[in-house]
Design an enzyme around this catalytic site. Sequence first.
Site, PDB file in Angstrom:
ATOM      1  N   CYS A   1       0.874  -5.263 -16.997  1.00 51.99           N
ATOM      2  CA  CYS A   1      -0.174  -4.742 -16.087  1.00 51.99           C
ATOM      3  C   CYS A   1       0.448  -4.593 -14.665  1.00 51.99           C
ATOM      4  O   CYS A   1      -0.614  -4.633 -13.741  1.00 51.99           O
ATOM      5  CB  CYS A   1      -1.396  -5.275 -16.568  1.00 51.99           C
ATOM      6  SG  CYS A   1      -1.352  -7.046 -16.191  1.00 51.99           S
TER       7      CYS A   1
ATOM      8  N   HIS B   1       0.849  -1.108  -0.098  1.00 51.80           N
ATOM      9  CA  HIS B   1       0.098   0.132   0.155  1.00 51.80           C
ATOM     10  C   HIS B   1       0.914   1.367  -0.199  1.00 51.80           C
ATOM     11  O   HIS B   1       0.517   2.266  -0.787  1.00 51.80           O
ATOM     12  CB  HIS B   1      -0.774  -0.140   1.063  1.00 51.80           C
ATOM     13  CG  HIS B   1      -2.092  -0.747   1.396  1.00 51.80           C
ATOM     14  ND1 HIS B   1      -3.107  -0.705  -0.011  1.00 51.80           N
ATOM     15  CD2 HIS B   1      -2.612  -1.982   1.804  1.00 51.80           C
ATOM     16  CE1 HIS B   1      -3.945  -1.435   0.194  1.00 51.80           C
ATOM     17  NE2 HIS B   1      -3.638  -2.404   1.278  1.00 51.80           N
TER      18      HIS B   1
END
Length: 550
Positions: A481, A188
């Site tokens: 990706c 995160h």
Amino acid sequence: MTNRISGIGVSPGRVVGPAFRMVEAVSEPDAAAILAPSEREAEAARIAPAAARVAEELTARARRASGEAKDVLDATALMASDPALADAARAAVLDHGKTAPRAVWEAAEDVARTLTAAGGYLAERARDVRDVRDRIIAALDGTQAPGIPTHPEPFVLVARDLAPADTATLDAEAVLALVTEEGGPTSHTAILARALGLPAVVAARGITDLRDGTPVLVDGTDSVVVPDPAPDVPGDAPPAALPGPFAGHGQTSDGFPVALLANVGDPRSTSAAVDVGAEGIGLFRTEFCFLDRTEPPSFDEQVTAYRSVFSQFPERKVVVRTLDAGADKPLPFLTAQGEPNPALGVRGLRTARHTPSLLDDQLRAISAAALGTDAEVWVMAPMVATAIEAAAFAERARAHDLRTVGVMVEVPSAAVTADAVVAACDFVSIGTNDLAQYTLAADRQLGELAELTDPWQPALLQLVELIGAAGRRAGKPVGVCGEAASDPLLAAVLVGLGVTSLSMSARAIPAVAASLAAVSYDDCQHLARIAVEATDPADARRRARAALGT
């Protein structure tokens, strides 16, 4: 302390400022304290209101946030409001006489241990559970919740790790940079630092030994932190000097096209991609339809959810990834219990071996959702290891009238047999996060091994080169990706390796577009050769920067 602390640079830029540590987590409550039976009911009654206050605070912060930050805060608020944690803690007070703080601590630890044992993505959620635990205990004790300190001047935030609830609402004007002792390239901290435009270094061992107020140089580009830098060391190159708006067409300075696409995890997160002008969606994760359920979503539910995304991208590409369940995303109605190594088990496309109807239903729903919209819908399968698997999936998808079918390359075997894999389908998309994990045999969520899953690892780049070369020979698209796509310098390297599209967090698109627009295609190929011949990730970065004179 040494004069130079190495880590993993996850967001570029260079700043100098005073370092201040996060407010420490709460101390472990006394396990020996036992309440008298007459005190237990009142003590147990304190838990639910404390959890509700935490949930309300997080929800209020979510309302002030947007995009990924809002999603993270909403998810953490949901965790705080989950009655299971409060109920387990209440039972510990009533049945065993635990104090409310101790009961919350033990209930949360039970959940966290279960998540850690699951590994991968779920192991990372253990940190979130402990964050919620600490906030509830602080509310019970009437003390300050762990979190970001406040200071009158901008500062460098130092932490062992950062919880999503903290990183999601960082004030980019108050915080100059982020440095953590733990974490990895896909944490995160990494994702949100890039979104906020803050220089960041993770896995910086020993950084929490710094005294508050110590001046530090944080270099997210060179992956180092320097305590007490010389007074004349410049720190004036943060990436916060934002690039201009994205013009809608990614390309190099000499006009070589590179499609710049966005990764999205659910219909709500598409707005950022639309706002930034992304050329489409390069990774539409469909797990949101299946998670937190005891049975699969209906055909109609799936059609409605997928169409809500397709409709926002008329005449633009939307690449749908079929269900990526198993390992770190177990589903009660699909995932087998007790796999000895879930990361190497029945996950991704492999789940169709035992439950083929689930994949067929999803493909049918994707096809139906595409009807009536002008989106250019592509579909791809995760966790494909062989050309035979790729061909079987392509045949299956085309049977449902899906015309453009590809696979994700996340397994080294698919990379080293890239010619056969590419021949079996219409395109491939490289998931660099998992490909790094499997190539280097290192859990991508484990901070202690973060340097091994660095996307600049020459071994990883050499596999990307194999895939890119296969795509060139076949004249078929090759995308990336994974988080590697959002690194502006690495983006140029990937293009030089044969990648034709890059999909990333929407906020990263303008910076990547500006970086590519500053180099020619020949420059990209030169940078690629430099990077794959490097000895390690730091060497690859240094060589690439030196070649560009930056």
